[in-house]
Design a protein around this motif. Structure first.
Motif, mmCIF file in Angstrom:
data_model
loop_
_atom_site.group_PDB
_atom_site.id
_atom_site.type_symbol
_atom_site.label_atom_id
_atom_site.label_comp_id
_atom_site.label_asym_id
_atom_site.label_seq_id
_atom_site.Cartn_x
_atom_site.Cartn_y
_atom_site.Cartn_z
ATOM 1 N N UNK A 41 24.720 91.070 12.448
ATOM 2 C CA UNK A 41 24.102 89.874 13.028
ATOM 3 C C UNK A 41 22.685 89.594 12.544
ATOM 4 N N UNK A 42 22.048 90.591 11.988
ATOM 5 C CA UNK A 42 20.616 90.533 11.688
ATOM 6 C C UNK A 42 20.202 89.285 10.903
ATOM 7 N N UNK A 43 20.873 89.022 9.790
ATOM 8 C CA UNK A 43 20.501 87.877 8.943
ATOM 9 C C UNK A 43 20.712 86.551 9.658
ATOM 10 N N UNK A 44 21.825 86.419 10.351
ATOM 11 C CA UNK A 44 22.124 85.168 11.059
ATOM 12 C C UNK A 44 21.138 84.930 12.188
ATOM 13 N N UNK A 45 20.810 85.977 12.930
ATOM 14 C CA UNK A 45 19.836 85.866 14.021
ATOM 15 C C UNK A 45 18.481 85.459 13.451
ATOM 16 N N UNK A 46 18.148 86.052 12.322
ATOM 17 C CA UNK A 46 16.869 85.747 11.661
ATOM 18 C C UNK A 46 16.807 84.275 11.240
ATOM 19 N N UNK A 47 17.890 83.763 10.679
ATOM 20 C CA UNK A 47 17.935 82.352 10.258
ATOM 21 C C UNK A 47 17.841 81.418 11.457
ATOM 22 N N UNK A 48 18.636 81.684 12.476
ATOM 23 C CA UNK A 48 18.633 80.815 13.655
ATOM 24 C C UNK A 48 17.288 80.830 14.371
ATOM 25 N N UNK A 140 12.671 80.026 1.731
ATOM 26 C CA UNK A 140 11.886 78.794 1.840
ATOM 27 C C UNK A 140 12.770 77.620 2.260
ATOM 28 N N UNK A 141 14.024 77.595 1.780
ATOM 29 C CA UNK A 141 14.945 76.509 2.144
ATOM 30 C C UNK A 141 15.236 76.493 3.638
ATOM 31 N N UNK A 178 20.608 69.663 18.185
ATOM 32 C CA UNK A 178 20.290 71.070 17.940
ATOM 33 C C UNK A 178 21.553 71.831 17.544
ATOM 34 N N UNK A 179 22.664 71.533 18.226
ATOM 35 C CA UNK A 179 23.943 72.164 17.883
ATOM 36 C C UNK A 179 24.323 71.845 16.434
ATOM 37 N N UNK A 180 24.067 70.624 16.010
ATOM 38 C CA UNK A 180 24.364 70.232 14.623
ATOM 39 C C UNK A 180 23.507 71.026 13.642
ATOM 40 N N UNK A 181 22.229 71.224 13.975
ATOM 41 C CA UNK A 181 21.349 71.999 13.104
ATOM 42 C C UNK A 181 21.766 73.468 13.069
ATOM 43 N N UNK A 182 22.170 74.010 14.203
ATOM 44 C CA UNK A 182 22.664 75.389 14.260
ATOM 45 C C UNK A 182 23.868 75.529 13.334
ATOM 46 N N UNK A 183 24.807 74.585 13.424
ATOM 47 C CA UNK A 183 25.990 74.604 12.564
ATOM 48 C C UNK A 183 25.575 74.595 11.091
ATOM 49 N N UNK A 184 24.634 73.735 10.735
ATOM 50 C CA UNK A 184 24.206 73.621 9.341
ATOM 51 C C UNK A 184 23.573 74.913 8.836
ATOM 52 N N UNK A 188 25.355 77.212 5.931
ATOM 53 C CA UNK A 188 24.641 77.059 4.672
ATOM 54 C C UNK A 188 24.579 75.618 4.202
ATOM 55 N N UNK A 189 24.895 74.682 5.070
ATOM 56 C CA UNK A 189 24.897 73.258 4.750
ATOM 57 C C UNK A 189 23.581 72.656 5.237
ATOM 58 N N UNK A 190 22.495 73.068 4.627
ATOM 59 C CA UNK A 190 21.202 72.683 5.182
ATOM 60 C C UNK A 190 20.591 71.469 4.492
ATOM 61 N N UNK A 191 21.419 70.567 4.049
ATOM 62 C CA UNK A 191 20.904 69.297 3.528
ATOM 63 C C UNK A 191 20.347 68.512 4.705
ATOM 64 N N UNK A 192 19.267 67.823 4.484
ATOM 65 C CA UNK A 192 18.644 67.073 5.583
ATOM 66 C C UNK A 192 18.725 65.591 5.284
ATOM 67 N N UNK A 193 19.205 64.859 6.260
ATOM 68 C CA UNK A 193 19.374 63.412 6.121
ATOM 69 C C UNK A 193 18.384 62.740 7.064
ATOM 70 N N UNK A 194 17.541 61.882 6.515
ATOM 71 C CA UNK A 194 16.614 61.135 7.363
ATOM 72 C C UNK A 194 17.383 60.091 8.146
ATOM 73 N N UNK A 195 17.016 59.913 9.417
ATOM 74 C CA UNK A 195 17.689 58.899 10.221
ATOM 75 C C UNK A 195 16.686 57.898 10.743
#
Length: 195
Positions: A41-48, A140-141, A178-184, A188-195
């Motif tokens: 879990x370490x890496x995933x917890x760190x990312x979240x 950095x990403x 926030x749930x959508x960002x967690x999913x991304x 690894x789908x961390x593309x960001x779309x301006x709204x």
């Protein structure tokens, strides 16, 4: 037995119970920290943890109870799984939207709602020392994505409040996103779309 003795005895029992519950909570917190540091879990917890509102206690719950994040095609689908998407009733061309259905995973939904409440308290663009510490050591990403997400979520909340939305409605909308960002982050789908 006099009233003073009765009050003292009741207070002593209350304090003993409080100390017992406090020590249990400390043991559980320590155990959660240990599990979050486990290699699985370490890496995933760190990312979240890079995202405001997601800390060491929330991240493992999201990871374990969701399982495979990639089973959801996109973040909106994950938010719907948690029942954070608005309900819809439609017939023909008429569509009526309602509040969140609350039919999904109530524990994760509650965690994200609580996380959203934390997000909604801060200033747009502000990074606390604690958040900087949680972000330390990530790519950095991931950090850049989390920072943009943090700014977007806070901006969304304040924009909704300015437009007269009720606080709970705004918090639920932030939790959904926030749930959508967690999913991304988790897929690894961390593309960001301006709204």
């Amino acid at each position: 037995m006099e009233l003073d003795d009765l009050l003292r005895k009741t207070l002593d029992e209350y304090l003993a119970s409080y100390k017992e519950h406090s020590s249990k909570i400390e043991r559980f917190d320590k155990r959660i920290e240990e599990l979050a540091g486990d290699d699985d879990y370490k890496e995933s917890v760190k990312k979240l943890g890079c995202v405001v509102g997601i800390k060491t206690h929330t991240a493992p719950s999201l990871i374990v109870e969701t399982g495979d994040f990639s089973r959801f095609a996109k973040g909106n689908t994950y938010a719907a799984f948690l029942a954070l998407a608005p309900g819809e009733s439609s017939s023909g061309t008429k569509i009526q939207r309602s509040g969140i259905s609350k039919a999904g995973n109530s524990h994760l939904r509650t965690l994200l709602i609580e996380g959203a409440k934390g997000i909604c308290k801060g200033q747009i663009g502000h990074k606390s020392k604690e958040l900087r510490c949680r972000q330390d050591g990530n790519t950095a990403d991931v950090i850049a994505y989390a920072d943009r997400a943090n700014t977007r979520l806070r901006s969304k909340y304040y924009r909704m409040i300015r437009h007269g939305k009720k606080r709970n409605v705004a918090v639920a909308a932030v939790a959904r996103e926030l749930a959508c960002f967690v999913w991304a982050v988790m897929t690894g789908t961390i593309a960001f779309r301006e709204a």
